[in-house]
Enzyme design. Structure first.
Site, mmCIF file in Angstrom:
data_model
loop_
_atom_site.group_PDB
_atom_site.id
_atom_site.type_symbol
_atom_site.label_atom_id
_atom_site.label_comp_id
_atom_site.label_asym_id
_atom_site.label_seq_id
_atom_site.Cartn_x
_atom_site.Cartn_y
_atom_site.Cartn_z
ATOM 1 C CG HIS A 1 -1.873 -0.857 1.134
ATOM 2 N ND1 HIS A 1 -1.762 -2.397 1.929
ATOM 3 C CD2 HIS A 1 -3.099 -1.273 0.808
ATOM 4 C CE1 HIS A 1 -2.692 -3.215 1.792
ATOM 5 N NE2 HIS A 1 -3.449 -2.625 1.160
ATOM 6 C CG ASP B 1 33.157 -32.832 16.008
ATOM 7 O OD1 ASP B 1 34.141 -33.600 15.830
ATOM 8 O OD2 ASP B 1 32.157 -33.483 15.805
ATOM 9 C CG HIS C 1 34.229 -33.307 11.863
ATOM 10 N ND1 HIS C 1 34.986 -32.207 12.687
ATOM 11 C CD2 HIS C 1 34.168 -32.842 10.532
ATOM 12 C CE1 HIS C 1 34.837 -31.032 11.634
ATOM 13 N NE2 HIS C 1 34.283 -31.245 10.671
ATOM 14 C CG HIS D 1 36.868 -32.380 6.756
ATOM 15 N ND1 HIS D 1 35.944 -32.097 6.124
ATOM 16 C CD2 HIS D 1 36.412 -31.715 7.813
ATOM 17 C CE1 HIS D 1 34.784 -31.433 6.447
ATOM 18 N NE2 HIS D 1 35.089 -31.070 7.613
ATOM 19 C CG ASP E 1 31.744 -30.313 7.627
ATOM 20 O OD1 ASP E 1 32.185 -31.415 8.249
ATOM 21 O OD2 ASP E 1 32.512 -29.218 7.573
#
Lengths: 109, 466
Positions: free
Chosen positions: B128, B230, B233, B238, B381
């Protein structure tokens, strides 16, 4: 009839000021590159105050919908639908005072 | 509405901003079991838990909004999220930064459709024509309708401001909670670790090269807990990516046992080794490694020996709840929640303003090769987090316990560093404290309790008990 609006010094370069002269609708007075411009303080589109907008690259920018009006011609750019050009009052910068002819309304330049 | 409204006697609207109150959700808080080092899987999929997170965590925490360098001039703005709330962050004419909900107070439509822009004059709703200044105030409406309505009070209406906005060394944060403690109190002594990235050189930092956005079908807490601590991991997830870029595996450095640690304050956490360049090396440019070695030497005066060794080291960090970064790789990111099972990820690259242009360029390219949607590490990931989330749709599966118990005996009480310190970076300690903080937000409806619980920095707890 020409009437006195304000001291010339009250309008700094690049600024817009609002005035409410008795018997007339509010007006806006702007200065760009030294020169004075007097116009209704009411955008032609939605009746909003142009003095609450600002000057940018030789144009008055309406702060509400960002229509831009050329100071020399009143030509509108970036208009919301139905927004006409801006008109100006004749004015003079004389003896340190700003004068304008408000009777008869603004004229499209 | 019609009882009085249709008779023409309606009260005038109250358009003051509403900042929701927090509640108490002790049942949800118990989903984190500190005694057994377990997290109930319902925290990753349950819609009720998710709605409580939006209320308890995202409507109260200080959340990352932007880097100062993204909006240098008045009218410069970016659009982002706080939780699921759409927000405009805009530089004011007085150079301060304010933020507003991106929703028109008339019918709620967005008033800003684009991601970012410069020198905005304001924001006009597409519906509007209601027009708002960069200060959020209502400037006007379309046409000559409202102006003729005597009861219309324009000055009372505006975009809802984010209650508090503040910045720390270039990073701008905001909170919807007017009663939240200051940004510095929210960080507590964790700023000691933030300075590793934000204050390692004269001249400060900047974001370069725009933002990369992507979606991952995972719960927001999986990436947040991954970055809070972490590194474990990396040696599995990786390994192939590291092999491709480095020609060998991830190496924690010779003095890992002696030097590596995790630190946590109020759920914010960093895990780091002190190998100087382990993260930087993964970007694949030897010039960057040389740059960080030099930087590390120069930063010794500013940061001291320990922190100067962490600038490019194998490390990662999360600011609770959902803002993370990797020192060394210089990727900064927000995990915006989009329901319990989806996030929108936005990623930027941070560099020192004083770094040479060719170094900045190598960071930009290096981050895009590793931590963008097509980057070798991001790809690794995302898939893990998606399945860690999705499997819990299984009714039986989500009753099963999860193990967060690595390093239960690893508290390091001797090391004179701020926060809760645990030995080694291969450790679940920071993750346990992240979920403890999550539980504190579920449990408490006030900041006094929130700032004096188990996650508070130890010395503060001690002085409060005296």
């Amino acid at each position: 009839m020409i009437i006195e609006i304000c001291d010339s010094a009250a309008i700094p370069e690049g600024e817009i000021r609002r005035f409410e002269p008795e018997g007339f609708a509010p007006i806006a007075v702007a200065r760009h590159e030294g020169r004075l411009y007097v116009f209704p303080d009411r955008c032609p589109h939605a009746d909003e105050s142009l003095a609450e907008g600002w000057l940018e690259d030789g144009r008055v920018v309406c702060g509400v919908h960002f229509a831009e009006f050329e100071l020399d011609t009143g030509k509108v750019h970036n208009p919301p639908v139905g927004c006409p050009n801006l008109s100006f009052f004749r004015c003079e910068d004389r003896d340190g005072k700003v004068f304008a002819t408000l009777t008869g309304g603004p004229e499209y330049v | 509405m019609c009882d009085t409204g249709c008779a023409g006697n309606a009260g005038r609207p109250n358009m003051a901003p509403v900042y929701p109150k927090a509640g108490r959700y002790p049942d949800y808080a118990r989903l984190v079991d500190r005694n057994r080092a377990q997290v109930d899987r319902r925290v990753f999929v349950d819609e009720g838990v998710y709605q409580a997170e939006l209320q308890q965590i995202f409507a109260r925490s200080w959340l990352f909004l932007a880097h100062e360098s993204q909006i240098p001039n008045p009218g410069d703005f970016i659009r982002t999220s706080m939780g699921e709330d759409d927000v405009i962050v805009v530089r004011q004419r007085d150079r301060t930064v304010r933020a507003f909900l991106n929703s028109c107070p008339h019918r709620g439509n967005r008033v800003c459709m684009v991601d970012a822009g410069s020198k905005a004059r304001g924001f006009i709703c597409n519906y509007h024509g209601w027009s708002f200044g960069i200060d959020g105030g209502l400037r006007g409406t379309d046409g000559k309708v409202y102006e003729k309505d005597e009861t219309f009070e324009k000055a009372q209406i505006g975009l809802t401001p984010v209650a508090q906005v503040d910045s720390y060394k270039g990073l701008i944060f905001g909170t919807f909670d007017p009663n939240a403690p200051s940004l510095l109190e929210f960080f507590g002594p964790f700023t000691f670790y933030l300075d590793i990235m934000l204050d390692n050189d004269e001249g400060g930092t900047e974001f370069i090269g725009g933002a990369i956005k992507s979606e991952i079908d995972c719960n927001w807490k999986f990436p947040a807990e991954n970055f809070v601590g972490d590194i474990l991991h990396a040696f599995w997830t990786h390994q192939s990516g590291a092999q491709a870029i480095l020609g060998g595996g991830v190496d924690l450095g010779k003095r890992y046992d002696e030097l590596a640690f995790q630190a946590s304050v109020y759920g914010h956490g960093i895990e780091t080794n002190l190998d100087k360049v382990g993260n930087t090396r993964t970007l694949g440019y030897p010039e960057l490694v040389d740059y960080v070695f030099d930087l590390s030497e120069r930063a010794r005066d500013r940061l001291g020996d320990l922190r100067s060794r962490a600038i490019g080291a194998i490390s990662s960090c999360t600011i609770f709840p959902n803002f993370s970064f990797l020192p060394g790789q210089n990727t900064f990111r927000v995990w915006h929640p989009r329901g319990p099972g989806k996030i929108e990820l936005v990623v930027w690259t941070l560099v020192n303003k004083n770094a040479p242009d060719h170094i900045k360029e190598l960071y930009r390219k290096g981050v895009m090769m590793t931590f963008s949607p097509g980057g070798v590490f991001e790809m690794d990931d995302g898939e893990n987090w998606e399945y860690s989330t999705r499997v819990n749709q299984g009714f039986v599966t989500r009753q099963q316990p999860l193990h967060y118990a690595l390093g239960l005996q690893s508290a390091d009480l001797d090391r004179d560093l701020p926060g809760h310190i645990h030995k080694g970076s291969l450790n679940d300690a920071n993750q346990r404290l992240f979920y403890t903080r999550w539980a504190e937000f579920m449990e408490h409806d006030n900041w006094t309790d929130l700032q004096n619980g188990e996650t508070a920095p130890p010395q503060k707890t001690a002085s409060a008990a005296e």
